[in-house]
Design a protein around this motif. Structure first.
Motif, PDB file in Angstrom:
ATOM      1  N   GLU A 187       0.847  -1.212   0.000  1.00 17.06           N
ATOM      2  CA  GLU A 187       0.000   0.000   0.000  1.00 17.06           C
ATOM      3  C   GLU A 187       0.871   1.247   0.000  1.00 17.06           C
ATOM      4  OE1 GLU A 187      -4.109  -1.639   2.052  1.00 17.06           O
ATOM      5  OE2 GLU A 187      -2.588  -0.734   3.327  1.00 17.06           O
TER       6      GLU A 187
ATOM      7  N   LYS B 118       1.005   4.101  -3.389  1.00 17.67           N
ATOM      8  CA  LYS B 118       0.135   5.257  -3.074  1.00 17.67           C
ATOM      9  C   LYS B 118      -0.109   6.148  -4.284  1.00 17.67           C
ATOM     10  CE  LYS B 118       2.358   6.899   0.495  1.00 17.67           C
ATOM     11  NZ  LYS B 118       2.983   7.032   1.783  1.00 17.67           N
TER      12      LYS B 118
ATOM     13  N   LYS C 217      -5.037  -1.596  -6.449  1.00 18.14           N
ATOM     14  CA  LYS C 217      -5.656  -1.960  -5.175  1.00 18.14           C
ATOM     15  C   LYS C 217      -4.871  -3.133  -4.578  1.00 18.14           C
ATOM     16  CE  LYS C 217     -10.059  -3.630  -3.926  1.00 18.14           C
ATOM     17  NZ  LYS C 217     -11.255  -4.297  -4.418  1.00 18.14           N
TER      18      LYS C 217
END
Ligand code: PNS
Length: 175
Positions: free
Chosen positions: A55, A59, A65
């Motif tokens: 994650e 960014k 996802k």
């Protein structure tokens, strides 16, 4: 909408993975990076930690996802309605396993196709195993992983060392 899944262990994520994610994200509408939650592989990082690392380094990519999955990849691909599986090929040595994986998945579901991207040349040698090997000796991993992840990797080995030390008494025998 063209949704693809890029599955892997990501234990830990390397510049090679990031290269694959950035290039794949340009090809499809949505890229789901899926971390295999498989304790049988005895990963260094928990699935939560691997998801968190991914994650952090994705960014800047709005159509990427990060998720995790258990069980068969093809079942998960179907579940999230991804018609494409993306895998990277670094060298000819990757090919045999990847071909077997892709063909097995296609026999189970012919609606899901695997697309291979060749890894960028500068990362063709790189693997999570190499990162772990170098990091375990406290070596420099700055050529292999983003700066913001380096500390977490060294920290993990510090934790592993502390756990190992705590298990042994001063004679070196297990307590
Ligand atoms: O990064 P890796 O370890 O090379 O990724 C391998 C991965 C996760 C893609 C592969 O092991 C996998 O798909 N595992 C889930 C179980 C499965 O579907 N196996 C293939 C059918 S035999």
């Amino acid at each position: 909408m063209k949704r693809a899944i890029y599955p892997g262990s990501f234990d830990p994520v390397t510049f090679g993975h990031i290269d694959m994610i950035e290039r794949s994200a340009k090809i499809v509408d949505e890229l789901v990076v899926a971390v295999l939650n498989n304790s049988a592989k005895n990963p260094l990082f928990s699935v939560k930690e691997r998801v968190s690392m991914l994650e952090e380094i994705t960014k800047h990519l709005p159509n990427v996802k990060i998720t995790f999955f258990d069980g068969l990849l093809i079942d998960y691909a179907r579940k999230i309605d991804a018609a494409i599986i993306i895998r990277g090929l670094r060298a000819i040595t990757d090919f045999e396993y990847e071909l077997q994986l892709a063909q097995t998945n296609r026999i189970v579901d012919s609606q899901v196709d695997t697309i291979f991207l060749t890894t960028s040349l500068e990362y063709a040698y790189l693997s999570s195993t190499i990162v772990k090997e170098v990091a375990s000796y406290g070596g420099d991993i700055s050529h292999f992983v983003p700066e913001q992840l380096m500390e977490r990797i060294y920290q993990k080995y510090a934790e592993v060392r502390n756990r190992t030390d705590a298990k042994h008494d001063c004679n070196g025998s297990e307590q």
